[in-house]
Design a protein around this motif. Structure first.
Motif, PDB file in Angstrom:
ATOM      1  N   ARG A 207       0.795  -1.233   0.000  1.00 39.43           N
ATOM      2  CA  ARG A 207       0.000   0.000   0.000  1.00 39.43           C
ATOM      3  C   ARG A 207       0.827   1.281   0.000  1.00 39.43           C
ATOM      4  N   PHE A 208       2.132   1.194   0.177  1.00 43.64           N
ATOM      5  CA  PHE A 208       2.969   2.388   0.118  1.00 43.64           C
ATOM      6  C   PHE A 208       4.386   1.991  -0.254  1.00 43.64           C
ATOM      7  N   VAL A 209       5.188   2.986  -0.620  1.00 39.16           N
ATOM      8  CA  VAL A 209       6.561   2.764  -1.069  1.00 39.16           C
ATOM      9  C   VAL A 209       7.472   3.805  -0.417  1.00 39.16           C
ATOM     10  N   ILE A 210       8.671   3.373  -0.009  1.00 39.39           N
ATOM     11  CA  ILE A 210       9.710   4.288   0.473  1.00 39.39           C
ATOM     12  C   ILE A 210      10.923   4.119  -0.439  1.00 39.39           C
ATOM     13  N   CYS A 211      11.363   5.192  -1.061  1.00 37.20           N
ATOM     14  CA  CYS A 211      12.534   5.180  -1.940  1.00 37.20           C
ATOM     15  C   CYS A 211      13.607   6.090  -1.363  1.00 37.20           C
ATOM     16  N   ALA A 212      14.832   5.581  -1.267  1.00 34.37           N
ATOM     17  CA  ALA A 212      15.945   6.374  -0.742  1.00 34.37           C
ATOM     18  C   ALA A 212      17.034   6.469  -1.797  1.00 34.37           C
ATOM     19  N   CYS A 213      17.415   7.695  -2.144  1.00 35.55           N
ATOM     20  CA  CYS A 213      18.467   7.933  -3.144  1.00 35.55           C
ATOM     21  C   CYS A 213      18.219   7.077  -4.386  1.00 35.55           C
ATOM     22  N   GLY A 214      16.964   7.038  -4.803  1.00 39.20           N
ATOM     23  CA  GLY A 214      16.556   6.136  -5.863  1.00 39.20           C
ATOM     24  C   GLY A 214      16.836   6.648  -7.262  1.00 39.20           C
ATOM     25  N   VAL A 215      16.738   5.732  -8.201  1.00 40.23           N
ATOM     26  CA  VAL A 215      16.839   6.047  -9.632  1.00 40.23           C
ATOM     27  C   VAL A 215      15.584   5.490 -10.291  1.00 40.23           C
ATOM     28  N   PRO A 216      15.095   6.153 -11.348  1.00 41.41           N
ATOM     29  CA  PRO A 216      13.846   5.689 -11.962  1.00 41.41           C
ATOM     30  C   PRO A 216      14.068   4.450 -12.825  1.00 41.41           C
ATOM     31  N   PRO A 217      13.082   3.583 -12.888  1.00 35.41           N
ATOM     32  CA  PRO A 217      13.172   2.438 -13.789  1.00 35.41           C
ATOM     33  C   PRO A 217      12.893   2.889 -15.219  1.00 35.41           C
ATOM     34  N   PRO A 218      13.272   2.108 -16.193  1.00 37.92           N
ATOM     35  CA  PRO A 218      12.939   2.469 -17.574  1.00 37.92           C
ATOM     36  C   PRO A 218      11.442   2.338 -17.817  1.00 37.92           C
ATOM     37  N   GLY A 219      10.976   3.028 -18.828  1.00 35.52           N
ATOM     38  CA  GLY A 219       9.570   2.910 -19.197  1.00 35.52           C
ATOM     39  C   GLY A 219       8.718   4.055 -18.696  1.00 35.52           C
ATOM     40  N   ASP A 220       7.510   4.107 -19.216  1.00 31.44           N
ATOM     41  CA  ASP A 220       6.558   5.156 -18.864  1.00 31.44           C
ATOM     42  C   ASP A 220       5.644   4.682 -17.744  1.00 31.44           C
ATOM     43  N   GLY A 221       4.714   5.561 -17.383  1.00 29.51           N
ATOM     44  CA  GLY A 221       3.733   5.219 -16.371  1.00 29.51           C
ATOM     45  C   GLY A 221       4.049   5.843 -15.030  1.00 29.51           C
ATOM     46  N   THR A 222       3.010   6.070 -14.250  1.00 36.09           N
ATOM     47  CA  THR A 222       3.158   6.654 -12.924  1.00 36.09           C
ATOM     48  C   THR A 222       2.675   5.670 -11.863  1.00 36.09           C
ATOM     49  N   VAL A 223       3.039   5.958 -10.620  1.00 34.00           N
ATOM     50  CA  VAL A 223       2.650   5.119  -9.491  1.00 34.00           C
ATOM     51  C   VAL A 223       1.642   5.887  -8.648  1.00 34.00           C
ATOM     52  N   ASP A 224       0.518   5.251  -8.361  1.00 33.85           N
ATOM     53  CA  ASP A 224      -0.573   5.915  -7.643  1.00 33.85           C
ATOM     54  C   ASP A 224      -0.628   5.541  -6.172  1.00 33.85           C
ATOM     55  N   LEU A 225       0.513   5.114  -5.593  1.00 33.82           N
ATOM     56  CA  LEU A 225       0.570   4.765  -4.176  1.00 33.82           C
ATOM     57  C   LEU A 225       1.211   5.900  -3.370  1.00 33.82           C
ATOM     58  N   PRO A 226       0.851   6.050  -2.092  1.00 36.01           N
ATOM     59  CA  PRO A 226       1.575   6.994  -1.235  1.00 36.01           C
ATOM     60  C   PRO A 226       3.053   6.608  -1.169  1.00 36.01           C
ATOM     61  N   SER A 227       3.933   7.607  -1.147  1.00 40.25           N
ATOM     62  CA  SER A 227       5.367   7.294  -1.111  1.00 40.25           C
ATOM     63  C   SER A 227       6.139   8.371  -0.363  1.00 40.25           C
ATOM     64  N   LEU A 228       7.241   7.935   0.231  1.00 36.41           N
ATOM     65  CA  LEU A 228       8.239   8.833   0.805  1.00 36.41           C
ATOM     66  C   LEU A 228       9.473   8.750  -0.078  1.00 36.41           C
ATOM     67  N   GLN A 229       9.929   9.884  -0.585  1.00 37.21           N
ATOM     68  CA  GLN A 229      11.087   9.951  -1.475  1.00 37.21           C
ATOM     69  C   GLN A 229      12.213  10.692  -0.758  1.00 37.21           C
ATOM     70  N   ILE A 230      13.294   9.961  -0.412  1.00 36.59           N
ATOM     71  CA  ILE A 230      14.413  10.527   0.336  1.00 36.59           C
ATOM     72  C   ILE A 230      15.590  10.726  -0.615  1.00 36.59           C
ATOM     73  N   SER A 231      16.190  11.904  -0.585  1.00 38.14           N
ATOM     74  CA  SER A 231      17.338  12.191  -1.455  1.00 38.14           C
ATOM     75  C   SER A 231      18.412  12.929  -0.677  1.00 38.14           C
ATOM     76  N   GLY A 232      19.640  12.898  -1.202  1.00 39.50           N
ATOM     77  CA  GLY A 232      20.757  13.582  -0.579  1.00 39.50           C
ATOM     78  C   GLY A 232      21.164  14.810  -1.382  1.00 39.50           C
ATOM     79  N   ARG A 233      21.332  15.922  -0.703  1.00 35.86           N
ATOM     80  CA  ARG A 233      21.647  17.171  -1.388  1.00 35.86           C
ATOM     81  C   ARG A 233      22.971  17.086  -2.140  1.00 35.86           C
ATOM     82  N   ARG A 234      23.911  16.255  -1.647  1.00 36.75           N
ATOM     83  CA  ARG A 234      25.215  16.139  -2.291  1.00 36.75           C
ATOM     84  C   ARG A 234      25.362  14.812  -3.049  1.00 36.75           C
ATOM     85  N   ASP A 235      24.253  14.164  -3.298  1.00 33.34           N
ATOM     86  CA  ASP A 235      24.260  12.906  -4.043  1.00 33.34           C
ATOM     87  C   ASP A 235      24.533  13.197  -5.519  1.00 33.34           C
TER      88      ASP A 235
END
Length: 241
Positions: free
Chosen positions: A181-209
């Motif tokens: 029912r939800f997704v947490i992504c940390a310092c993630g990269v997108p998969p190939p292909g189109d389409g969006t995800v309609d689930l609640p998510s937390l997206q964590i990134s690093g300013r110096r990444d």
């Protein structure tokens, strides 16, 4: 930042619908095809690379989801050139041991460590997910056997995997079902292909990444992401706690 993580955990604890009941272990036609070729999934032969986060085994202290009456349960996937030991450290930064049950799944392909520091943190082999469908099918087979899971966590390449599986219709296309029912992504990269995800998510990134632009592109794949940016690089700093 820790307060935002706690608030988000509270949101999920209060609003996650009851996950679908675990499905019987019978394999789907697509899975049988792969099993005929490979005889078994990689995670069936590498018992030491399939872990439940140690602190999560003691479930009495964990908060309960209001809708299900049980603790939240997530499946965590590491990044390229990493393993479950590294994931356990990352999940500690997110206070996962005090908030939910976490199973850790290692990737199928052997890999060199993404960082030289990893050798000081783990004596186990390092792995990567690759870019083929068998890895996606293997994760779905794991979810069917050991789930259901309320959410999926992925770091870097692992975030691409959980995002690909979370797109509407993908799991069903592999003969499975999207039950989380939800997704947490940390310092993630997108998969190939189109389409969006309609689930609640937390997206964590690093300013110096160095892959910050990729993490922002990944966040755009989700319809309504919660964004959290820390001051570090391609990592989850322990100070998040």
């Amino acid at each position: 930042m820790p307060s935002l993580i706690k608030d988000l955990a509270g949101y999920f604890l209060g609003s996650v619908p009851e996950a679908s009941k675990a499905r019987p272990p019978a394999t789907t036609p697509a899975q049988r095809d792969d099993k005929t070729d490979a005889k078994t999934w990689w995670w069936e032969t590498r018992e030491t690379d399939r872990d439940a986060f140690a602190s999560s085994r003691h479930r009495a202290h964990l908060p309960r989801c209001k809708r299900t009456g049980r603790p939240l349960k997530i499946l965590a996937l590491h990044g390229r050139g990493s393993n479950n030991d590294i994931t356990a450290i990352q999940l500690s930064s997110l206070e996962v041991p005090t908030r939910c049950v976490a199973d850790l799944l290692s990737a199928p392909r052997d890999s060199s460590p993404q960082s030289d520091v990893f050798h000081m943190l783990s004596n186990r082999p390092f792995h990567e997910w690759g870019h083929d469908e068998k890895a996606l099918k293997g994760v779905l087979a794991y979810i069917e056997r050991y789930g259901p899971y309320d959410g999926l966590y992925g770091f870097s390449q692992g975030a691409a995997v959980v995002t690909a599986l979370s797109k509407p219709g993908v799991a069903e296309g592999f003969g499975s079902k999207r039950t989380w029912r939800f997704v947490i992504c940390a310092c993630g990269v997108p998969p190939p292909g189109d389409g969006t995800v309609d689930l609640p998510s937390l997206q964590i990134s690093g300013r110096r990444d160095p892959f910050l632009s990729a993490s922002r592109a990944l966040a755009d794949v989700y319809e309504a992401p919660v964004l959290l940016e820390h001051a570090g690089g391609h990592e989850l700093p322990l100070k998040l706690r």
